[in-house]
Design a protein around this motif. Sequence first.
Motif, PDB file in Angstrom:
ATOM      1  N   ARG A 114      42.422  42.369  35.279  1.00  9.03           N
ATOM      2  CA  ARG A 114      43.824  43.044  35.263  1.00  9.03           C
ATOM      3  C   ARG A 114      43.501  42.749  33.396  1.00  9.03           C
ATOM      4  O   ARG A 114      43.031  41.289  32.779  1.00  9.03           O
ATOM      5  CB  ARG A 114      44.516  41.503  35.674  1.00  9.03           C
ATOM      6  CG  ARG A 114      46.217  42.461  34.705  1.00  9.03           C
ATOM      7  CD  ARG A 114      46.702  43.674  35.661  1.00  9.03           C
ATOM      8  NE  ARG A 114      48.104  43.536  35.021  1.00  9.03           N
ATOM      9  CZ  ARG A 114      49.583  43.103  35.195  1.00  9.03           C
ATOM     10  NH1 ARG A 114      49.387  42.448  36.544  1.00  9.03           N
ATOM     11  NH2 ARG A 114      50.352  42.702  34.974  1.00  9.03           N
TER      12      ARG A 114
ATOM     13  N   LYS B 205      44.405  42.208  29.278  1.00  2.00           N
ATOM     14  CA  LYS B 205      45.493  41.125  28.954  1.00  2.00           C
ATOM     15  C   LYS B 205      44.552  40.622  27.612  1.00  2.00           C
ATOM     16  O   LYS B 205      43.751  40.615  27.190  1.00  2.00           O
ATOM     17  CB  LYS B 205      45.215  39.388  29.769  1.00  2.00           C
ATOM     18  CG  LYS B 205      44.846  39.275  30.996  1.00  2.00           C
ATOM     19  CD  LYS B 205      44.485  37.916  31.711  1.00  2.00           C
ATOM     20  CE  LYS B 205      44.596  38.163  33.511  1.00  2.00           C
ATOM     21  NZ  LYS B 205      45.913  38.120  33.877  1.00  2.00           N
TER      22      LYS B 205
ATOM     23  N   THR C 278      49.127  42.311  30.508  1.00  2.00           N
ATOM     24  CA  THR C 278      50.122  40.341  30.735  1.00  2.00           C
ATOM     25  C   THR C 278      49.764  39.300  29.020  1.00  2.00           C
ATOM     26  O   THR C 278      47.924  40.382  28.996  1.00  2.00           O
ATOM     27  CB  THR C 278      49.348  39.601  31.458  1.00  2.00           C
ATOM     28  OG1 THR C 278      47.978  40.088  31.484  1.00  2.00           O
ATOM     29  CG2 THR C 278      49.821  39.838  32.388  1.00  2.00           C
TER      30      THR C 278
ATOM     31  N   SER D 261      56.438  40.770  29.958  1.00  2.00           N
ATOM     32  CA  SER D 261      54.806  40.411  30.810  1.00  2.00           C
ATOM     33  C   SER D 261      54.892  38.759  31.500  1.00  2.00           C
ATOM     34  O   SER D 261      54.562  39.116  33.118  1.00  2.00           O
ATOM     35  CB  SER D 261      53.379  40.027  29.730  1.00  2.00           C
ATOM     36  OG  SER D 261      53.135  40.930  28.526  1.00  2.00           O
TER      37      SER D 261
ATOM     38  N   GLU E 114      42.985  34.144  38.014  1.00  2.00           N
ATOM     39  CA  GLU E 114      44.612  34.552  38.735  1.00  2.00           C
ATOM     40  C   GLU E 114      43.504  35.282  39.645  1.00  2.00           C
ATOM     41  O   GLU E 114      42.910  35.633  39.954  1.00  2.00           O
ATOM     42  CB  GLU E 114      44.685  35.987  37.813  1.00  2.00           C
ATOM     43  CG  GLU E 114      45.639  37.582  37.827  1.00  2.00           C
ATOM     44  CD  GLU E 114      45.753  38.341  36.722  1.00  2.00           C
ATOM     45  OE1 GLU E 114      44.885  39.332  37.369  1.00  2.00           O
ATOM     46  OE2 GLU E 114      46.419  38.316  35.784  1.00  2.00           O
TER      47      GLU E 114
ATOM     48  N   THR F 148      48.226  39.909  41.297  1.00  2.00           N
ATOM     49  CA  THR F 148      49.014  40.666  40.111  1.00  2.00           C
ATOM     50  C   THR F 148      50.062  41.637  40.652  1.00  2.00           C
ATOM     51  O   THR F 148      49.881  41.572  41.860  1.00  2.00           O
ATOM     52  CB  THR F 148      47.864  41.796  39.598  1.00  2.00           C
ATOM     53  OG1 THR F 148      47.422  43.444  40.302  1.00  2.00           O
ATOM     54  CG2 THR F 148      47.145  40.930  39.491  1.00  2.00           C
ATOM     55  N   ASP F 149      50.854  41.277  40.503  1.00  2.00           N
ATOM     56  CA  ASP F 149      51.699  42.566  40.645  1.00  2.00           C
ATOM     57  C   ASP F 149      53.112  42.435  41.101  1.00  2.00           C
ATOM     58  O   ASP F 149      53.712  42.102  42.404  1.00  2.00           O
ATOM     59  CB  ASP F 149      52.188  43.899  40.825  1.00  2.00           C
ATOM     60  CG  ASP F 149      50.975  45.027  40.030  1.00  2.00           C
ATOM     61  OD1 ASP F 149      51.487  44.534  38.795  1.00  2.00           O
ATOM     62  OD2 ASP F 149      49.601  45.282  39.405  1.00  2.00           O
TER      63      ASP F 149
ATOM     64  N   SER G 232      51.690  37.708  37.452  1.00  2.00           N
ATOM     65  CA  SER G 232      50.570  37.427  37.767  1.00  2.00           C
ATOM     66  C   SER G 232      50.473  36.103  38.720  1.00  2.00           C
ATOM     67  O   SER G 232      50.907  35.666  38.012  1.00  2.00           O
ATOM     68  CB  SER G 232      49.379  37.340  37.108  1.00  2.00           C
ATOM     69  OG  SER G 232      49.204  39.169  35.819  1.00  2.00           O
TER      70      SER G 232
ATOM     71  N   SER H  27      48.246  32.980  39.364  1.00  2.00           N
ATOM     72  CA  SER H  27      47.417  32.057  39.182  1.00  2.00           C
ATOM     73  C   SER H  27      47.159  30.947  40.380  1.00  2.00           C
ATOM     74  O   SER H  27      47.567  30.013  40.846  1.00  2.00           O
ATOM     75  CB  SER H  27      47.436  31.447  38.132  1.00  2.00           C
ATOM     76  OG  SER H  27      46.259  30.799  37.609  1.00  2.00           O
TER      77      SER H  27
ATOM     78  N   TRP I 124      52.401  41.841  45.715  1.00  4.08           N
ATOM     79  CA  TRP I 124      51.560  41.387  45.802  1.00  4.08           C
ATOM     80  C   TRP I 124      50.152  42.017  45.638  1.00  4.08           C
ATOM     81  O   TRP I 124      50.392  42.866  46.366  1.00  4.08           O
ATOM     82  CB  TRP I 124      51.200  39.940  45.362  1.00  4.08           C
ATOM     83  CG  TRP I 124      50.261  39.200  46.148  1.00  4.08           C
ATOM     84  CD1 TRP I 124      49.049  38.976  46.161  1.00  4.08           C
ATOM     85  CD2 TRP I 124      50.646  39.229  47.239  1.00  4.08           C
ATOM     86  NE1 TRP I 124      48.495  38.172  47.319  1.00  4.08           N
ATOM     87  CE2 TRP I 124      49.651  37.984  47.759  1.00  4.08           C
ATOM     88  CE3 TRP I 124      52.183  38.661  47.812  1.00  4.08           C
ATOM     89  CZ2 TRP I 124      49.473  37.551  49.193  1.00  4.08           C
ATOM     90  CZ3 TRP I 124      51.863  37.916  49.364  1.00  4.08           C
ATOM     91  CH2 TRP I 124      50.997  37.214  49.994  1.00  4.08           C
TER      92      TRP I 124
ATOM     93  N   GLU J 195      46.048  42.302  45.510  1.00  3.13           N
ATOM     94  CA  GLU J 195      45.103  40.951  45.913  1.00  3.13           C
ATOM     95  C   GLU J 195      44.159  42.313  45.936  1.00  3.13           C
ATOM     96  O   GLU J 195      43.760  42.882  47.144  1.00  3.13           O
ATOM     97  CB  GLU J 195      45.165  39.874  46.846  1.00  3.13           C
ATOM     98  CG  GLU J 195      44.309  39.109  46.428  1.00  3.13           C
ATOM     99  CD  GLU J 195      44.789  37.632  47.975  1.00  3.13           C
ATOM    100  OE1 GLU J 195      43.557  37.468  48.022  1.00  3.13           O
ATOM    101  OE2 GLU J 195      45.766  37.601  47.946  1.00  3.13           O
TER     102      GLU J 195
END
Length: 412
Positions: free
Chosen positions: A133, A135, A167, A189, A216, A219-220, A254, A256, A282, A284
């Motif tokens: 992702r 960043k 992000t 973000s 992380e 995401t999303d 995201s 984590s 999400w 993954e």
Amino acid sequence: MNLTAWAVERDGERGRDVHLLVTVEAETDAPRAPVAVNLVLDRSASMRGAPLAAAVEAAQLLVERAGPKDYLGLLAFDGVPEQLVPLRLMDSEARSELAESLSALRAGEGTALHEAVESGAAVVRRLFIPGARPKMLMLTDGEPSVGPRSLADFRTLGGKVAESGMTLHALGLGRHYLPEILEALTGPSGTGFTHVDDAEGLPVAAAALVAELFGEVGTDARLYVRPTGFSELRCCHRYPARVEGDVLSAGLGSLSNAFPRRALFTGRLEWADWSLGVTTTWTENGDTRRVTVPVQRVLPDSPEGRFIRAVGVELDLVSAESAAWKALMRRNPIAAEQSLNAAEEALRELVRLAVETVPAKRHMERLADLKLAVEKRTGELPPLVVRRARAADAHTGLSIIRPALPVRKLGN
């Protein structure tokens, strides 16, 4: 993922209300995805000396933590942004180059904050790393003095960064940066920003951000809540939310394994018989996961019910605190006093609830400083406290649940 959804029904001002708290927490041993982080570091004149040295030391944490599949880059900016190190896979040669570039940084003149974010984002967008992702991590202590300076410009820029799939994380250092700008940049973000009083606190804050960046696992992330028997439902946290047919959804960003995410929803009941359907999605390892979360109804005075209430009270507290500072800056002491009273009432309720994971203690010093400022009705506001309060508001509003940073008492 550990997923919980607790709902508590209570008497509200306009009838019966339901409070729904959804928590999404990654497993601590879940494998993390590789990251591609462009470090955007302020080297303007105000960073000269200890601030820049501390920023370099904090940035070195990023280099040390990076794994063999991670990509890092370095953009430094004063009046002009300069990509000193391109995004590179962190092999031994790249680590050495990045460490040397950090050590060689010297302060310049001017603060081209808007152009720095634009340039840093452009560099990240040009590189595709499967599974990673993109960043940015920005550290600044200054107000923009070169290029666009309006809050609207930074809101637009923050939205564009988020829409591109990136992000943006930020650290605001000391007494000069503008918290409204950092919130405008990071809010879309879903990250918020962190405040550090001085250079001494920077390594601690950077360590927390590094743990988030390199932890992380998803995401999303997005929550979907379908209410039945409600006349209204709203999301209390400031996640990007939207209505999708008969569902209210909120984007969590995201996930984590260092920090859980929470989302509080409140709704007014229309029928005595009600239900809430909760689903979360999400991404993954390139796959989209979709899980239905069973909603557990809890009593208001149960441990879970008190926890839900404490989360809502803390949201009210930091929102009222931020409103009070804004009113003071607008020379409106009556509005400031009203907001202070609301914040103090929320603090008393937080103390009464006594929920260990939502401690009242971390708010007491800031509210004491706020009360002093309201009583003095002075135009001279303690800038560090204002920025600390705005950072608390940003993080609480986006529910990034991380350990509280040590708070230093301000001098007179």
